[in-house]
Design a protein around this motif. Structure first.
Motif, PDB file in Angstrom:
ATOM      1  N   VAL A 286       0.869  -1.165   0.000  1.00 12.87           N
ATOM      2  CA  VAL A 286       0.000   0.000   0.000  1.00 12.87           C
ATOM      3  C   VAL A 286       0.911   1.220   0.000  1.00 12.87           C
ATOM      4  O   VAL A 286       1.832   1.313   0.820  1.00 12.87           O
ATOM      5  CB  VAL A 286      -0.931   0.049   1.227  1.00 12.87           C
ATOM      6  CG1 VAL A 286      -1.712   1.372   1.243  1.00 12.87           C
ATOM      7  CG2 VAL A 286      -1.907  -1.122   1.206  1.00 12.87           C
TER       8      VAL A 286
ATOM      9  N   VAL B  69       2.006  -5.361   2.589  1.00 14.06           N
ATOM     10  CA  VAL B  69       0.767  -5.907   3.140  1.00 14.06           C
ATOM     11  C   VAL B  69       1.026  -7.321   3.652  1.00 14.06           C
ATOM     12  O   VAL B  69       1.492  -8.184   2.896  1.00 14.06           O
ATOM     13  CB  VAL B  69      -0.341  -5.940   2.061  1.00 14.06           C
ATOM     14  CG1 VAL B  69      -1.606  -6.583   2.613  1.00 14.06           C
ATOM     15  CG2 VAL B  69      -0.634  -4.534   1.566  1.00 14.06           C
TER      16      VAL B  69
ATOM     17  N   THR C  79      -1.412  -9.191   5.273  1.00 19.86           N
ATOM     18  CA  THR C  79      -2.615  -9.945   4.978  1.00 19.86           C
ATOM     19  C   THR C  79      -3.756  -8.975   4.718  1.00 19.86           C
ATOM     20  O   THR C  79      -3.651  -7.782   5.021  1.00 19.86           O
ATOM     21  CB  THR C  79      -2.982 -10.893   6.151  1.00 19.86           C
ATOM     22  OG1 THR C  79      -4.040 -11.763   5.751  1.00 19.86           O
ATOM     23  CG2 THR C  79      -3.429 -10.131   7.386  1.00 19.86           C
ATOM     24  N   ILE C  80      -4.802  -9.486   4.115  1.00 19.35           N
ATOM     25  CA  ILE C  80      -6.009  -8.687   3.907  1.00 19.35           C
ATOM     26  C   ILE C  80      -7.121  -9.356   4.705  1.00 19.35           C
ATOM     27  O   ILE C  80      -7.314 -10.569   4.602  1.00 19.35           O
ATOM     28  CB  ILE C  80      -6.387  -8.613   2.412  1.00 19.35           C
ATOM     29  CG1 ILE C  80      -5.265  -7.920   1.632  1.00 19.35           C
ATOM     30  CG2 ILE C  80      -7.703  -7.862   2.216  1.00 19.35           C
ATOM     31  CD1 ILE C  80      -5.460  -7.923   0.114  1.00 19.35           C
ATOM     32  N   ILE C  81      -7.803  -8.589   5.530  1.00 23.85           N
ATOM     33  CA  ILE C  81      -8.909  -9.144   6.328  1.00 23.85           C
ATOM     34  C   ILE C  81     -10.216  -8.485   5.905  1.00 23.85           C
ATOM     35  O   ILE C  81     -10.229  -7.395   5.340  1.00 23.85           O
ATOM     36  CB  ILE C  81      -8.675  -8.976   7.843  1.00 23.85           C
ATOM     37  CG1 ILE C  81      -8.519  -7.492   8.227  1.00 23.85           C
ATOM     38  CG2 ILE C  81      -7.470  -9.779   8.283  1.00 23.85           C
ATOM     39  CD1 ILE C  81      -8.427  -7.253   9.736  1.00 23.85           C
ATOM     40  N   ASP C  82     -11.285  -9.171   6.173  1.00 19.16           N
ATOM     41  CA  ASP C  82     -12.604  -8.649   5.844  1.00 19.16           C
ATOM     42  C   ASP C  82     -13.600  -9.272   6.819  1.00 19.16           C
ATOM     43  O   ASP C  82     -13.189 -10.020   7.709  1.00 19.16           O
ATOM     44  CB  ASP C  82     -12.954  -8.952   4.380  1.00 19.16           C
ATOM     45  CG  ASP C  82     -13.027 -10.431   4.083  1.00 19.16           C
ATOM     46  OD1 ASP C  82     -13.397 -11.209   4.985  1.00 19.16           O
ATOM     47  OD2 ASP C  82     -12.730 -10.824   2.950  1.00 19.16           O
ATOM     48  N   PRO C  83     -14.898  -8.968   6.700  1.00 16.94           N
ATOM     49  CA  PRO C  83     -15.850  -9.497   7.677  1.00 16.94           C
ATOM     50  C   PRO C  83     -15.816 -11.015   7.816  1.00 16.94           C
ATOM     51  O   PRO C  83     -16.200 -11.537   8.858  1.00 16.94           O
ATOM     52  CB  PRO C  83     -17.197  -9.012   7.128  1.00 16.94           C
ATOM     53  CG  PRO C  83     -16.863  -7.727   6.448  1.00 16.94           C
ATOM     54  CD  PRO C  83     -15.518  -7.971   5.819  1.00 16.94           C
TER      55      PRO C  83
ATOM     56  N   HIS D 192     -13.023  -4.338   3.416  1.00 16.92           N
ATOM     57  CA  HIS D 192     -11.812  -5.099   3.705  1.00 16.92           C
ATOM     58  C   HIS D 192     -10.752  -4.167   4.257  1.00 16.92           C
ATOM     59  O   HIS D 192     -10.925  -2.942   4.218  1.00 16.92           O
ATOM     60  CB  HIS D 192     -11.271  -5.798   2.442  1.00 16.92           C
ATOM     61  CG  HIS D 192     -11.134  -4.884   1.267  1.00 16.92           C
ATOM     62  ND1 HIS D 192     -12.059  -4.836   0.249  1.00 16.92           N
ATOM     63  CD2 HIS D 192     -10.186  -3.980   0.944  1.00 16.92           C
ATOM     64  CE1 HIS D 192     -11.687  -3.945  -0.643  1.00 16.92           C
ATOM     65  NE2 HIS D 192     -10.550  -3.416  -0.251  1.00 16.92           N
ATOM     66  N   SER D 193      -9.689  -4.766   4.798  1.00 19.87           N
ATOM     67  CA  SER D 193      -8.595  -3.983   5.366  1.00 19.87           C
ATOM     68  C   SER D 193      -7.261  -4.584   4.970  1.00 19.87           C
ATOM     69  O   SER D 193      -7.090  -5.808   4.975  1.00 19.87           O
ATOM     70  CB  SER D 193      -8.676  -3.953   6.892  1.00 19.87           C
ATOM     71  OG  SER D 193      -9.875  -3.360   7.329  1.00 19.87           O
ATOM     72  N   TYR D 194      -6.325  -3.704   4.631  1.00 17.83           N
ATOM     73  CA  TYR D 194      -4.957  -4.120   4.322  1.00 17.83           C
ATOM     74  C   TYR D 194      -4.155  -4.003   5.608  1.00 17.83           C
ATOM     75  O   TYR D 194      -4.046  -2.924   6.176  1.00 17.83           O
ATOM     76  CB  TYR D 194      -4.355  -3.210   3.239  1.00 17.83           C
ATOM     77  CG  TYR D 194      -5.133  -3.200   1.947  1.00 17.83           C
ATOM     78  CD1 TYR D 194      -6.137  -2.266   1.720  1.00 17.83           C
ATOM     79  CD2 TYR D 194      -4.858  -4.137   0.941  1.00 17.83           C
ATOM     80  CE1 TYR D 194      -6.852  -2.257   0.534  1.00 17.83           C
ATOM     81  CE2 TYR D 194      -5.571  -4.127  -0.250  1.00 17.83           C
ATOM     82  CZ  TYR D 194      -6.570  -3.186  -0.440  1.00 17.83           C
ATOM     83  OH  TYR D 194      -7.277  -3.187  -1.614  1.00 17.83           O
TER      84      TYR D 194
ATOM     85  N   TYR E 223      -5.081  -0.173   6.710  1.00 17.89           N
ATOM     86  CA  TYR E 223      -5.870   0.671   5.799  1.00 17.89           C
ATOM     87  C   TYR E 223      -7.204  -0.046   5.579  1.00 17.89           C
ATOM     88  O   TYR E 223      -7.240  -1.148   5.057  1.00 17.89           O
ATOM     89  CB  TYR E 223      -5.151   0.842   4.462  1.00 17.89           C
ATOM     90  CG  TYR E 223      -3.805   1.523   4.560  1.00 17.89           C
ATOM     91  CD1 TYR E 223      -2.639   0.791   4.776  1.00 17.89           C
ATOM     92  CD2 TYR E 223      -3.696   2.910   4.432  1.00 17.89           C
ATOM     93  CE1 TYR E 223      -1.414   1.405   4.865  1.00 17.89           C
ATOM     94  CE2 TYR E 223      -2.465   3.541   4.515  1.00 17.89           C
ATOM     95  CZ  TYR E 223      -1.333   2.783   4.733  1.00 17.89           C
ATOM     96  OH  TYR E 223      -0.112   3.404   4.819  1.00 17.89           O
TER      97      TYR E 223
ATOM     98  N   VAL F  56     -11.247  -0.127   4.222  1.00 15.53           N
ATOM     99  CA  VAL F  56     -12.176   0.428   3.245  1.00 15.53           C
ATOM    100  C   VAL F  56     -13.591   0.136   3.727  1.00 15.53           C
ATOM    101  O   VAL F  56     -13.945  -1.026   3.962  1.00 15.53           O
ATOM    102  CB  VAL F  56     -11.951  -0.180   1.841  1.00 15.53           C
ATOM    103  CG1 VAL F  56     -12.858   0.500   0.826  1.00 15.53           C
ATOM    104  CG2 VAL F  56     -10.496  -0.035   1.427  1.00 15.53           C
TER     105      VAL F  56
END
Lengths: 108, 129
Positions: free
Chosen positions: A22, A97, A99-103, B82-84, B91, B93
């Motif tokens: 990023v 980065v 990891t990428i996390i989400d719900p 999501h988040s980086y 970061y 969103v």
């Protein structure tokens, strides 16, 4: 000459992965750029990406009023900064980065 | 007080977006800010967290669950996309009607919100074509 594709085009070497980065780019008034200006800036970025391919690949950038948040796949931070230098863009902060996390990360 | 019809439509639109996004690779597929329902905006949130890189997956999972709990309390108008996660900064969103709701979520969840920036558009290599 290999052309940088749209979204993530990973190298074909097996078991070779490049991290995502990023990048924060502080650009006053970027949010006021017209579509034509954004298109021109994108073209300029892609021209540099062609030179550096496949070491740097542009995924996407979130445009806000005074800052771009750019997501790239790159060999390393130096490649990201080289792209910025060659393109004349700021790279205010560059972060790998992990990891990428989400719900769904919470198991929902 | 918002009109019930508008609220219902917006909640439905967000539910559809969330359904479409479920399972999709984050950052590869997401709504364009321009196509969001009226009154819903996209935000990038910077969260400075010095120890983020040392957090184990269980801790990230717990943080995600806590975040989702607060989101449920705040209602359907705010959505986490999501988040980086980087070494010392996250970061994130989100979709939300305004910055205040984003900051309220951060406050209730105990997360920092060092910057909250509205996203006007998302560009990528196709923008150059």
């Amino acid at each position: 000459m290999r052309r940088a594709r749209g979204l993530a085009t990973l190298p074909t070497e097996p078991r070779f992965t490049m991290p995502k980065y990023v990048i924060e780019r502080d650009i006053p008034a970027i949010g006021q750029f017209t579509p034509a200006q954004l298109s021109e800036a994108s073209r300029k970025s892609c021209n540099v990406l062609h030179q550096l391919a496949p070491r740097v690949q542009w995924v996407q950038s979130y445009v806000t009023a005074d800052k771009l948040y750019c997501v790239y796949i790159a060999a390393n931070e130096e490649a990201v900064r080289e792209h910025a230098r060659l393109g004349g863009f700021p790279a205010t902060r560059v972060s790998a980065v992990k990891t990428i996390i989400d719900p769904t990360t919470g198991g929902d | 007080m918002k009109k019930t019809t508008t609220q219902s439509f917006r909640a439905l639109a967000l539910a559809v977006i969330a359904f479409v996004l479920a399972g999709a690779a984050p950052a590869a597929e997401q709504p364009q800010p321009e196509s969001l329902p009226a009154g819903i905006k996209m935000f990038v949130i910077e969260r400075n967290m010095p120890d983020l890189g040392t957090m184990k997956s269980e801790q990230l999972k717990a943080a995600s669950q806590k975040s989702c709990g607060v989101l449920r309390d705040l209602g359907p108008d705010i959505r986490w996309l999501h988040s980086y996660v980087t070494g010392n900064k996250m970061y994130c969103v989100y979709l939300a009607p305004n910055e205040e709701l984003v900051r309220e979520h951060a406050k209730r969840g105990g997360f920092p919100a060092d910057a909250v920036k509205e996203v006007s558009t998302i560009i990528g290599p196709k923008t150059a074509e």
